[in-house]
Design a protein around this motif. Structure first.
Motif, PDB file in Angstrom:
ATOM      1  N   LEU A  53       0.865  -1.176   0.000  1.00 40.54           N
ATOM      2  CA  LEU A  53       0.000   0.000   0.000  1.00 40.54           C
ATOM      3  C   LEU A  53       0.904   1.230   0.000  1.00 40.54           C
ATOM      4  O   LEU A  53       1.755   1.385   0.873  1.00 40.54           O
ATOM      5  N   ILE A  54       0.712   2.091  -0.994  1.00 41.35           N
ATOM      6  CA  ILE A  54       1.494   3.327  -1.082  1.00 41.35           C
ATOM      7  C   ILE A  54       0.529   4.506  -1.014  1.00 41.35           C
ATOM      8  O   ILE A  54      -0.443   4.566  -1.774  1.00 41.35           O
ATOM      9  N   LEU A  55       0.797   5.416  -0.074  1.00 44.97           N
ATOM     10  CA  LEU A  55       0.014   6.644   0.088  1.00 44.97           C
ATOM     11  C   LEU A  55       0.907   7.819  -0.264  1.00 44.97           C
ATOM     12  O   LEU A  55       2.038   7.909   0.224  1.00 44.97           O
ATOM     13  N   THR A  56       0.420   8.717  -1.121  1.00 46.88           N
ATOM     14  CA  THR A  56       1.190   9.904  -1.486  1.00 46.88           C
ATOM     15  C   THR A  56       0.324  11.145  -1.369  1.00 46.88           C
ATOM     16  O   THR A  56      -0.867  11.114  -1.654  1.00 46.88           O
ATOM     17  N   LYS A  57       0.947  12.237  -0.940  1.00 49.78           N
ATOM     18  CA  LYS A  57       0.263  13.521  -0.796  1.00 49.78           C
ATOM     19  C   LYS A  57       0.863  14.496  -1.807  1.00 49.78           C
ATOM     20  O   LYS A  57       2.007  14.345  -2.228  1.00 49.78           O
ATOM     21  N   ASN A 117       2.140  17.283  -1.463  1.00 55.09           N
ATOM     22  CA  ASN A 117       3.366  17.958  -1.013  1.00 55.09           C
ATOM     23  C   ASN A 117       4.598  17.061  -1.092  1.00 55.09           C
ATOM     24  O   ASN A 117       5.690  17.469  -0.714  1.00 55.09           O
ATOM     25  N   GLY A 118       4.434  15.806  -1.553  1.00 53.36           N
ATOM     26  CA  GLY A 118       5.561  14.885  -1.683  1.00 53.36           C
ATOM     27  C   GLY A 118       5.681  13.871  -0.559  1.00 53.36           C
ATOM     28  O   GLY A 118       6.475  12.934  -0.653  1.00 53.36           O
ATOM     29  N   ASP A 119       4.913  14.022   0.526  1.00 50.01           N
ATOM     30  CA  ASP A 119       4.939  13.032   1.602  1.00 50.01           C
ATOM     31  C   ASP A 119       4.528  11.670   1.053  1.00 50.01           C
ATOM     32  O   ASP A 119       3.673  11.579   0.160  1.00 50.01           O
ATOM     33  N   LYS A 120       5.124  10.613   1.613  1.00 51.79           N
ATOM     34  CA  LYS A 120       4.853   9.273   1.098  1.00 51.79           C
ATOM     35  C   LYS A 120       4.942   8.231   2.206  1.00 51.79           C
ATOM     36  O   LYS A 120       5.864   8.250   3.015  1.00 51.79           O
ATOM     37  N   TYR A 121       3.942   7.332   2.234  1.00 54.83           N
ATOM     38  CA  TYR A 121       3.981   6.139   3.069  1.00 54.83           C
ATOM     39  C   TYR A 121       4.153   4.951   2.136  1.00 54.83           C
ATOM     40  O   TYR A 121       3.395   4.790   1.177  1.00 54.83           O
ATOM     41  N   THR A 122       5.144   4.109   2.406  1.00 56.08           N
ATOM     42  CA  THR A 122       5.342   2.858   1.679  1.00 56.08           C
ATOM     43  C   THR A 122       5.138   1.752   2.699  1.00 56.08           C
ATOM     44  O   THR A 122       5.953   1.584   3.624  1.00 56.08           O
ATOM     45  N   LEU A 123       4.033   1.012   2.556  1.00 52.55           N
ATOM     46  CA  LEU A 123       3.593   0.081   3.605  1.00 52.55           C
ATOM     47  C   LEU A 123       3.427  -1.336   3.050  1.00 52.55           C
ATOM     48  O   LEU A 123       3.078  -1.515   1.886  1.00 52.55           O
ATOM     49  N   THR A 124       3.631  -2.318   3.920  1.00 48.17           N
ATOM     50  CA  THR A 124       3.428  -3.721   3.567  1.00 48.17           C
ATOM     51  C   THR A 124       2.450  -4.332   4.556  1.00 48.17           C
ATOM     52  O   THR A 124       2.625  -4.218   5.778  1.00 48.17           O
ATOM     53  N   LYS A 125       1.428  -5.000   4.035  1.00 45.58           N
ATOM     54  CA  LYS A 125       0.421  -5.650   4.864  1.00 45.58           C
ATOM     55  C   LYS A 125       1.039  -6.856   5.559  1.00 45.58           C
ATOM     56  O   LYS A 125       1.746  -7.639   4.952  1.00 45.58           O
ATOM     57  N   GLN A 126       0.754  -6.975   6.845  1.00 43.79           N
ATOM     58  CA  GLN A 126       1.305  -8.073   7.657  1.00 43.79           C
ATOM     59  C   GLN A 126       0.378  -9.258   7.696  1.00 43.79           C
ATOM     60  O   GLN A 126      -0.780  -9.163   7.545  1.00 43.79           O
TER      61      GLN A 126
END
Length: 113
Positions: free
Chosen positions: A98-102, A104-113
């Motif tokens: 799951l990748i979340l981007t805003k 303004n350039g903020d970014k979450y790079t996430l992996t489901k457990q």
């Protein structure tokens, strides 16, 4: 006899996103390990670095490839409030990633457990 099946085409985006994710939040050259848990329109999270990003809990909804966060926690004024997980984020979900981007350039790079 009654047979029920689950078809991912019928699932809401909130149901598809449901789960526990770990990963990294990035802003520019800085990053922090994070954990986010999504559960049927509710979310909660923690960050390795205090208030970078500012995670707590709240609700979320999604439409298309946009997820909108509402943050339910009170915050003090001594930090950059743009670090609070709130507002609209673009997202992509590919398998367990799951990748979340805003904007303004903020970014979450996430992996489901």
């Amino acid at each position: 006899m009654l047979i029920l099946s689950c078809n991912s085409d019928d699932e809401s985006p909130q149901a598809v996103i449901n789960g526990e994710y770990i990963g990294i939040f990035e802003r520019g050259e800085n990053n922090s390990n994070v954990e986010l848990i999504f559960n049927n329109g509710n979310w909660r999270g923690e960050s390795e670095v205090v208030k970078f990003p500012a995670l707590c809990n709240g609700t979320y909804s999604s439409s298309g490839n946009v997820i909108t966060f509402e943050n339910a926690c009170p915050w003090t004024a001594e930090f950059d409030w743009s670090l609070i997980l709130t507002g609209e984020w673009n997202y992509s979900l590919d398998g367990n990633s799951l990748i979340l981007t805003k904007t303004n350039g903020d970014k979450y790079t996430l992996t489901k457990q």
